[in-house]
Design an enzyme around this catalytic site. Structure first.
Site, mmCIF file in Angstrom:
data_model
loop_
_atom_site.group_PDB
_atom_site.id
_atom_site.type_symbol
_atom_site.label_atom_id
_atom_site.label_comp_id
_atom_site.label_asym_id
_atom_site.label_seq_id
_atom_site.Cartn_x
_atom_site.Cartn_y
_atom_site.Cartn_z
ATOM 1 N N CYS A 1 -10.933 36.183 15.450
ATOM 2 C CA CYS A 1 -9.900 37.060 15.337
ATOM 3 C C CYS A 1 -9.355 37.569 16.619
ATOM 4 O O CYS A 1 -9.735 38.527 17.440
ATOM 5 C CB CYS A 1 -10.034 38.304 14.374
ATOM 6 S SG CYS A 1 -10.945 38.274 12.991
ATOM 7 N N CYS B 1 -19.826 40.401 16.372
ATOM 8 C CA CYS B 1 -18.766 39.510 14.919
ATOM 9 C C CYS B 1 -19.030 37.902 15.058
ATOM 10 O O CYS B 1 -18.430 37.917 16.623
ATOM 11 C CB CYS B 1 -18.491 39.961 14.181
ATOM 12 S SG CYS B 1 -17.074 39.035 13.297
HETATM 13 S S1 SF4 Z 1 -11.422 41.599 12.650
HETATM 14 FE FE1 SF4 Z 1 -12.697 39.610 12.593
HETATM 15 S S2 SF4 Z 1 -13.615 40.157 14.681
HETATM 16 FE FE2 SF4 Z 1 -13.306 42.173 14.117
HETATM 17 S S3 SF4 Z 1 -14.891 42.280 12.911
HETATM 18 FE FE3 SF4 Z 1 -13.490 41.914 11.223
HETATM 19 S S4 SF4 Z 1 -14.048 39.630 11.141
HETATM 20 FE FE4 SF4 Z 1 -15.719 39.964 13.029
#
Ligand code: SF4
Length: 528
Positions: free
Chosen positions: A249, A245
């Site tokens: 985060c 991703c």
């Molecule tokens: S939490 Fe944030 S980093 Fe993790 S998959 Fe979802 S969007 Fe991506």
């Protein structure tokens, strides 16, 4: 020696004894002997003499100076007089003792009388106090009766607006046993008036700051008032597209920015997803949630179409379906709804103020916008947060405040406890304690009474009794299955045992269009 004031009848009677030969004693010894007779003798001069007869040689006796005039005078053996004196003294002592006993009896009788009188006085005082208490009680009953009447009128009005009171528990009844904390007051208000969206942050903070046992108790009251407390929703979450991703985060092991060992994968095939859904259904899950590690679905037309197919298929199996795919547009929300999606998850994670410390690649408002698209499309909203990110308690209150003041409360509110993953910026965060979870869950239950409050990520760290407290405080949904996306979850058999031990039953699926009490979706330690 001449004694002071001595002579007595008893001594005179002894005159019949023959008078012995005498030899006068010295002064001091005779004074001592004579002093013993003071109480018996009349006024006469008494002397102590010593006998020199053959029969009583050296024996002392009392006599008087006039003994030689031939008249009747006192005479008595000294030892006999002493014995008589001792007997007399003993008699006197007995009399004194008897008098003392008699006095003692009288004192005891007086004590008794005083006791009886005191009791009578107390009864009179008690009667007076009781009379006053009854009077105060009557006044209170009249005042409360008037208030109840007004409250009842208010409840009737609310009932007409659709907020039904369960007959088993009235707010007033429950409040009468409760403390005066904010948790108690707001729970009572929630039960009486139903959900509201005009919460101030201070009001929620006051509930959150209440004693944790009060939050637990009043969370349970609200929970039992609105929900079947034995029903717990079982959901299964499957990561259909893992890792790689682009977002940052700071809690998420799927971000490509952190070295967590999670490998990026392509979207799972339909067959694999359906197999997993069937397995979940057989294990008792009534809801199947699919998660994809994407920032958003824009520009992913092919994958999005595939997911629409998955939704249709799983819904056809009689399961509720939920997705968490990142940010979505209005049109995509409508397409998801059309495919049969029950709920869409998009967590706010934390407060608006603390949010920039956790994520920088998308804004708080963008998240709220996605929730708006979901709501507008008629899909149930699933949105909650994570505690243990390093936020302050005010941030937890801030998160609940944002959720509780949305135009409509989310149908599902997942409360996650961070599972710190090695390689993420938050890898060293201290584990969340059970009391923090109970405080969050209970507060969420009181301020958003109809929502399904989900005990989500971090459950694996809590024992069965700890989870039981979470259910008591108002949690009524969990994720079952081996994994929550990429993090470990509770063992299937352990969950089965927990349901049996706690007397819980799986919540059946609901497909009613307007059933806003039983909607659900999840996003665990990853949030899109
Ligand atoms: S939490 Fe944030 S980093 Fe993790 S998959 Fe979802 S969007 Fe991506």
């Amino acid at each position: 020696m001449v004694g002071p004031a001595i002579c007595c009848v008893g001594l005179c009677r002894e005159k019949k004894h023959s008078r012995p030969k005498v030899r006068k004693k010295n002064h001091s010894s005779r004074r001592k002997a004579i002093s013993l007779h003071l109480r018996f003798l009349s006024i006469v001069e008494v002397v102590v003499e010593t006998s020199y007869t053959r029969k009583d040689p050296g024996r002392r006796y009392f006599s008087c100076n006039n003994v030689d005039d031939g008249d009747s005078h006192i005479w008595k053996w000294w030892d006999v007089a002493i014995q008589e004196e001792l007997r007399e003294t003993q008699t006197q002592l007995r009399m004194v003792k008897d008098q003392f006993f008699e006095s003692d009896q009288k004192v005891a009788k007086l004590d008794k009388i005083v006791g009886v009188l005191t009791k009578k006085t107390s009864v009179i005082n008690y009667g007076l106090a009781k009379g006053v208490s009854v009077l105060v009680l009557v006044i209170l009953v009249i005042v409360m009766g008037w208030k109840s009447f007004r409250g009842f009128k208010h409840q009737c009005q609310n009932s007409r607006r659709g907020w039904q009171l369960r007959p088993s528990l009235s707010a007033r009844q429950s409040a009468s046993y409760s403390s005066a904390s904010a948790a108690s007051a707001e729970a009572e208000r929630t039960i009486r008036e139903g959900p509201r969206n005009d919460w101030s942050k201070d009001e929620i903070k006051a509930v959150y700051d209440s004693p944790v046992l009060d939050i637990l108790f009043h969370g349970a009251q609200v929970h039992r008032h609105v929900h079947n407390f034995r029903e717990v929703q079982q959901c299964t979450l499957l990561s259909i597209k893992t890792g790689g991703c682009s977002e940052d985060c700071s809690y998420c092991p799927q971000s490509s920015r952190y070295d967590t060992g999670v490998k990026a994968q392509r979207l799972m095939s339909k067959d694999a997803v359906i197999v997993a859904a069937k397995k979940a259904k057989e294990a008792g899950s009534t809801r199947f949630c699919m998660g994809a590690a994407w920032r958003d679905t824009i520009g992913r037309k092919t994958n999005f179409k595939q997911i629409l197919e998955y939704i249709k298929e799983i819904r056809g199996m009689g399961m509720e379906v939920c997705c968490t795919l990142g940010m979505i547009e209005k049109q995509q929300a409508l397409e998801l709804k059309k495919a049969g999606l029950t709920a869409y998850n998009h967590n706010l994670d934390t407060s608006r103020e603390y949010y920039p410390n956790v994520i920088t690649t998308r804004s708080y408002d963008e998240r709220l916008e996605t929730l708006e698209h979901v709501r507008d499309a008629g899909i149930n909203v699933c949105s909650g947060g994570i505690i243990g990110l390093g936020e302050a308690e005010e941030d937890r209150v801030g998160l609940l405040h944002t959720l509780a003041t949305l135009p409509s409360h989310p149908e599902s509110v997942p409360i996650n406890a961070l599972l710190a993953v090695k390689g993420t910026p938050l890898e060293d965060q201290k584990p969340v304690e059970i009391w923090e979870m109970i405080r969050m869950i209970g507060t969420a239950r009181i301020v958003m009474p109809k929502a399904m409050v989900r005990l989500s990520a971090g459950r694996v760290r809590f024992s069965m009794p700890e989870q039981a407290l979470c259910f008591l405080a108002g949690a009524n949904s969990i994720f079952t299955g081996e994994k929550l996306l990429t993090t470990p979850n509770n063992d299937f058999d352990a969950d089965q045992l927990m349901f049996k031990t706690l007397g819980l039953t799986p919540k059946p699926p609901s497909f009613s269009e307007d059933d806003s009490e039983s909607e659900n979706c999840e996003k665990v330690a990853s949030s899109h």
